[in-house]
Design a protein around this motif. Structure first.
Motif, PDB file in Angstrom:
ATOM      1  N   TRP A  88       0.813  -1.213   0.000  1.00  0.00           N
ATOM      2  CA  TRP A  88       0.000   0.000   0.000  1.00  0.00           C
ATOM      3  C   TRP A  88       0.853   1.272   0.000  1.00  0.00           C
ATOM      4  O   TRP A  88       0.311   2.371   0.134  1.00  0.00           O
ATOM      5  CB  TRP A  88      -0.911   0.025   1.229  1.00  0.00           C
ATOM      6  CG  TRP A  88      -1.793  -1.167   1.360  1.00  0.00           C
ATOM      7  CD1 TRP A  88      -1.660  -2.196   2.243  1.00  0.00           C
ATOM      8  CD2 TRP A  88      -2.967  -1.462   0.590  1.00  0.00           C
ATOM      9  NE1 TRP A  88      -2.667  -3.110   2.077  1.00  0.00           N
ATOM     10  CE2 TRP A  88      -3.482  -2.688   1.068  1.00  0.00           C
ATOM     11  CE3 TRP A  88      -3.613  -0.803  -0.455  1.00  0.00           C
ATOM     12  CZ2 TRP A  88      -4.638  -3.265   0.539  1.00  0.00           C
ATOM     13  CZ3 TRP A  88      -4.756  -1.379  -0.990  1.00  0.00           C
ATOM     14  CH2 TRP A  88      -5.265  -2.601  -0.498  1.00  0.00           C
ATOM     15  N   ALA A  89       2.161   1.144  -0.142  1.00  0.00           N
ATOM     16  CA  ALA A  89       3.051   2.283   0.103  1.00  0.00           C
ATOM     17  C   ALA A  89       2.713   3.490  -0.765  1.00  0.00           C
ATOM     18  O   ALA A  89       2.531   4.602  -0.260  1.00  0.00           O
ATOM     19  CB  ALA A  89       4.510   1.862  -0.105  1.00  0.00           C
ATOM     20  N   ALA A  91       0.012   4.046  -2.693  1.00  0.00           N
ATOM     21  CA  ALA A  91      -1.379   4.471  -2.516  1.00  0.00           C
ATOM     22  C   ALA A  91      -1.520   5.301  -1.242  1.00  0.00           C
ATOM     23  O   ALA A  91      -2.164   6.367  -1.245  1.00  0.00           O
ATOM     24  CB  ALA A  91      -2.297   3.252  -2.470  1.00  0.00           C
ATOM     25  N   ASP A  92      -0.925   4.839  -0.154  1.00  0.00           N
ATOM     26  CA  ASP A  92      -0.972   5.595   1.100  1.00  0.00           C
ATOM     27  C   ASP A  92      -0.303   6.954   0.938  1.00  0.00           C
ATOM     28  O   ASP A  92      -0.784   7.969   1.464  1.00  0.00           O
ATOM     29  CB  ASP A  92      -0.271   4.818   2.216  1.00  0.00           C
ATOM     30  CG  ASP A  92      -1.084   3.646   2.739  1.00  0.00           C
ATOM     31  OD1 ASP A  92      -2.264   3.505   2.345  1.00  0.00           O
ATOM     32  OD2 ASP A  92      -0.537   2.862   3.541  1.00  0.00           O
ATOM     33  N   GLN A  93       0.812   6.984   0.225  1.00  0.00           N
ATOM     34  CA  GLN A  93       1.539   8.243   0.024  1.00  0.00           C
ATOM     35  C   GLN A  93       0.648   9.275  -0.667  1.00  0.00           C
ATOM     36  O   GLN A  93       0.616  10.448  -0.285  1.00  0.00           O
ATOM     37  CB  GLN A  93       2.792   7.982  -0.806  1.00  0.00           C
ATOM     38  CG  GLN A  93       3.630   9.212  -1.088  1.00  0.00           C
ATOM     39  CD  GLN A  93       4.820   8.905  -1.989  1.00  0.00           C
ATOM     40  OE1 GLN A  93       4.816   7.927  -2.735  1.00  0.00           O
ATOM     41  NE2 GLN A  93       5.853   9.723  -1.915  1.00  0.00           N
ATOM     42  N   VAL A  95      -2.718   9.309  -0.854  1.00  0.00           N
ATOM     43  CA  VAL A  95      -3.845   9.683   0.000  1.00  0.00           C
ATOM     44  C   VAL A  95      -3.389  10.635   1.099  1.00  0.00           C
ATOM     45  O   VAL A  95      -4.050  11.650   1.384  1.00  0.00           O
ATOM     46  CB  VAL A  95      -4.517   8.429   0.595  1.00  0.00           C
ATOM     47  CG1 VAL A  95      -5.584   8.818   1.618  1.00  0.00           C
ATOM     48  CG2 VAL A  95      -5.141   7.590  -0.508  1.00  0.00           C
ATOM     49  N   ASN A  96      -2.246  10.364   1.703  1.00  0.00           N
ATOM     50  CA  ASN A  96      -1.736  11.245   2.758  1.00  0.00           C
ATOM     51  C   ASN A  96      -1.409  12.628   2.210  1.00  0.00           C
ATOM     52  O   ASN A  96      -1.679  13.648   2.856  1.00  0.00           O
ATOM     53  CB  ASN A  96      -0.496  10.623   3.404  1.00  0.00           C
ATOM     54  CG  ASN A  96      -0.806   9.372   4.203  1.00  0.00           C
ATOM     55  OD1 ASN A  96      -1.949   9.162   4.623  1.00  0.00           O
ATOM     56  ND2 ASN A  96       0.178   8.529   4.398  1.00  0.00           N
ATOM     57  N   GLU A  99      -4.688  14.503   1.613  1.00  0.00           N
ATOM     58  CA  GLU A  99      -5.297  14.971   2.854  1.00  0.00           C
ATOM     59  C   GLU A  99      -4.526  16.155   3.437  1.00  0.00           C
ATOM     60  O   GLU A  99      -5.133  17.096   3.974  1.00  0.00           O
ATOM     61  CB  GLU A  99      -5.372  13.819   3.853  1.00  0.00           C
ATOM     62  CG  GLU A  99      -6.397  12.766   3.460  1.00  0.00           C
ATOM     63  CD  GLU A  99      -6.437  11.571   4.384  1.00  0.00           C
ATOM     64  OE1 GLU A  99      -7.466  10.866   4.380  1.00  0.00           O
ATOM     65  OE2 GLU A  99      -5.448  11.335   5.110  1.00  0.00           O
ATOM     66  N   GLU A 141      -9.543  -3.379  -0.231  1.00  0.00           N
ATOM     67  CA  GLU A 141      -9.005  -2.092  -0.686  1.00  0.00           C
ATOM     68  C   GLU A 141      -9.927  -0.932  -0.327  1.00  0.00           C
ATOM     69  O   GLU A 141      -9.462   0.089   0.193  1.00  0.00           O
ATOM     70  CB  GLU A 141      -8.747  -2.121  -2.194  1.00  0.00           C
ATOM     71  CG  GLU A 141      -8.105  -0.845  -2.688  1.00  0.00           C
ATOM     72  CD  GLU A 141      -7.407  -0.992  -4.025  1.00  0.00           C
ATOM     73  OE1 GLU A 141      -6.779  -0.005  -4.456  1.00  0.00           O
ATOM     74  OE2 GLU A 141      -7.473  -2.078  -4.633  1.00  0.00           O
ATOM     75  N   ARG A 144      -9.855  -0.342   3.387  1.00  0.00           N
ATOM     76  CA  ARG A 144      -8.651   0.304   3.909  1.00  0.00           C
ATOM     77  C   ARG A 144      -8.802   1.823   3.919  1.00  0.00           C
ATOM     78  O   ARG A 144      -8.293   2.489   4.827  1.00  0.00           O
ATOM     79  CB  ARG A 144      -7.433  -0.093   3.066  1.00  0.00           C
ATOM     80  CG  ARG A 144      -6.135   0.560   3.548  1.00  0.00           C
ATOM     81  CD  ARG A 144      -4.935   0.126   2.725  1.00  0.00           C
ATOM     82  NE  ARG A 144      -3.710   0.720   3.216  1.00  0.00           N
ATOM     83  CZ  ARG A 144      -2.981   0.267   4.226  1.00  0.00           C
ATOM     84  NH1 ARG A 144      -3.380  -0.825   4.876  1.00  0.00           N
ATOM     85  NH2 ARG A 144      -1.875   0.877   4.618  1.00  0.00           N
ATOM     86  N   TYR A 145      -9.457   2.347   2.907  1.00  0.00           N
ATOM     87  CA  TYR A 145      -9.573   3.799   2.771  1.00  0.00           C
ATOM     88  C   TYR A 145     -10.986   4.299   3.079  1.00  0.00           C
ATOM     89  O   TYR A 145     -11.355   5.398   2.664  1.00  0.00           O
ATOM     90  CB  TYR A 145      -9.147   4.218   1.362  1.00  0.00           C
ATOM     91  CG  TYR A 145      -7.709   3.853   1.061  1.00  0.00           C
ATOM     92  CD1 TYR A 145      -6.659   4.544   1.659  1.00  0.00           C
ATOM     93  CD2 TYR A 145      -7.400   2.790   0.219  1.00  0.00           C
ATOM     94  CE1 TYR A 145      -5.346   4.208   1.413  1.00  0.00           C
ATOM     95  CE2 TYR A 145      -6.080   2.444  -0.041  1.00  0.00           C
ATOM     96  CZ  TYR A 145      -5.054   3.153   0.561  1.00  0.00           C
ATOM     97  OH  TYR A 145      -3.756   2.811   0.316  1.00  0.00           O
ATOM     98  N   ARG A 148     -12.212   7.995   3.506  1.00  0.00           N
ATOM     99  CA  ARG A 148     -11.124   8.901   3.111  1.00  0.00           C
ATOM    100  C   ARG A 148     -11.152   9.243   1.625  1.00  0.00           C
ATOM    101  O   ARG A 148     -10.552  10.237   1.221  1.00  0.00           O
ATOM    102  CB  ARG A 148      -9.774   8.273   3.464  1.00  0.00           C
ATOM    103  CG  ARG A 148      -9.595   7.984   4.938  1.00  0.00           C
ATOM    104  CD  ARG A 148      -8.292   7.268   5.219  1.00  0.00           C
ATOM    105  NE  ARG A 148      -7.151   8.151   5.045  1.00  0.00           N
ATOM    106  CZ  ARG A 148      -5.873   7.734   5.075  1.00  0.00           C
ATOM    107  NH1 ARG A 148      -5.613   6.431   5.234  1.00  0.00           N
ATOM    108  NH2 ARG A 148      -4.883   8.594   4.926  1.00  0.00           N
TER     109      ARG A 148
END
Length: 445
Positions: A88-89, A91-93, A95-96, A99, A141, A144-145, A148
């Protein structure tokens, strides 16, 4: 549908001697695109590559857009390359980052025939097993979000050009109702997210878009959760469908939201002023069609810079498809988007600014800024930029320069404020740097 290109980092391009990089002309005097879009309650988004969300690329992505779409980071092959092992690295990057910058995220994409892991496509599955794999993937998936992400492209590209269903792992294994099952699973995983079906070559009224229309009409009648349709809009110069607005409106009339999800307009290379002017007019045509329909929620460009576009690798000899060139200079298409969103002030036509590093050594460098006018003139000028890596101005000549924090503001000296049509002016400076020396975006004030 597409993969964004990877490439060298901007910082690596800066290192070395005698680097010359064209910086963009002054932005429109209006607010950034995202502020113009917000004022119209529209989305202006871009697909992004997570690893590039730093330096100038990150600054533009944050400043100009109120929504981000992961270009590849949320596709099945990216997040679950090995069965049961998730990554998820990136994808998380993304989304973060979104935000942190007050941006929406469009999830892309859950069920598609392409960019799936080999363990999935090469496996032998019963109908029950395949259905379980699909619904488990969606639950994992989307879950997880949960809460968000604003939207999800749940099903991507289900149709052939003639309006028949595309023969895929999902259609062949589960039948046409895989689409309804996927949407139902997504709603269960995140009841607040808007759920879309997304496809290409469905921008105008044609057999493919009519098949999509009939599908979503049927889904709504059956009570299947469906909130919108995505029209990808990978367009070719001179081929914007005349029925684009009509098509958007007919989907809206079903009570659905509509989004232009992957807009780019490619041309045969090399580009020239005539092609770029036509491209700008066509970007504005697409934007105007969306702005004119209340339920068209907005437009996402598929990468905002030509250096991050999928086009040249997929269509050799074509490119220049995005609103910014490879050096992050906004093209006429950028200003056309701004105008369609209500911008009223055009940039100083014909005057451009170029930032260059003419000499660099351990701990310091000499920079030069050149302003050129063609078809316009200036009675005075200001050049402004933000140093992105702690660089500090130590000396300047042929300009009055100050630095406050990372912001640098330079204005003309008493003897060089006038830049005639066809003329130019240059000023220079020395500065310190440590670690990296990314090239800033310079604007004319």
């Amino acid at each position: 549908m597409r993969s964004l290109r990877t490439g060298l980092s901007l910082a690596s391009l800066v290192s070395g001697l005698a680097l010359l990089l064209g910086a963009p002309p002054a932005q429109a005097a209006d607010a950034p695109l995202r502020d113009l879009a917000d004022a119209k309650s529209k989305v202006i988004g871009t697909a992004v590559t997570g690893s590039k969300l730093t330096g100038t690329y990150g600054e533009i992505a944050a400043r100009e857009f109120n929504a981000l779409t992961p270009g590849n980071a949320m596709k099945w092959g990216s997040v679950e390359p090995t069965r049961g092992t998730f990554n998820w690295a990136e994808a998380d990057q993304i989304v973060n980052f979104a935000e942190a910058n007050g941006q929406q995220v469009r999830g892309h994409t859950l069920v598609w025939h392409s960019q799936n892991p080999s363990w999935l496509t090469n496996g032998t599955w019963t109908t029950a097993e395949l259905r379980q794999l699909m619904t488990d993937h969606i639950a994992t998936e989307v879950g997880r979000y949960k809460g968000r992400l604003e939207t999800w492209d749940v099903v991507n590209e289900p149709f052939n050009e003639d309006g028949t269903y595309r023969q895929t792992l999902w259609y062949n294994g589960l039948g046409a109702d895989y689409i309804a099952e996927a949407l139902t699973a997504a709603r269960a995983a995140d009841p607040s997210a808007k759920l879309y079906i997304n496809d290409y070559n469905v921008e105008g009224v044609n057999a493919k878009s009519t098949a999509l229309y009939n599908l979503v009409k049927s889904l709504k009648e059956r009570g299947v959760p469906i909130d919108g349709v995505g029209l990808q809009a990978h367009l070719i110069l001179g081929q914007v469908p005349a029925t684009l607005q009509q098509n958007i409106q007919r989907f809206a009339d079903l009570g659905l939201d509509v989004a232009i999800t992957e807009l780019d307009i490619r041309m045969n290379l090399p580009s020239d002023s005539a092609k770029l002017a036509q491209q700008a007019a066509e970007y504005k045509q697409v934007m105007n069609a969306c702005v004119a329909v209340a339920r068209c929620v907005g437009v996402t460009v598929w990468g905002f810079t030509d250096s991050d576009s999928w086009i040249p690798d997929t269509f050799p000899g074509q490119g220049a498809a995005t609103p910014y060139d490879e050096n992050f200079a906004p093209k006429p298409a950028y200003h056309a988007i701004a105008e369609a969103l209500g911008g009223t002030t055009t940039p100083p036509t014909g005057c451009t600014v170029t930032y260059s590093v003419v000499h660099q050594w351990n701990g310091g460098f000499t920079g030069q800024v050149r302003i050129d006018c063609s078809g316009a003139s200036l009675a005075s000028w200001k050049a402004n930029w933000t140093f992105g890596a702690g660089q500090q101005l130590t000396q300047a000549w042929n300009a009055n320069c100050t630095q406050s924090g990372s912001a640098v503001n330079c204005s003309n000296a008493s003897y060089n404020g006038t830049v005639p049509d066809g003329g130019s002016v240059t000023f220079g400076f020395n500065a310190s740097w440590s670690g990296s020396n990314p090239v800033p975006v310079v604007t004319l004030g």
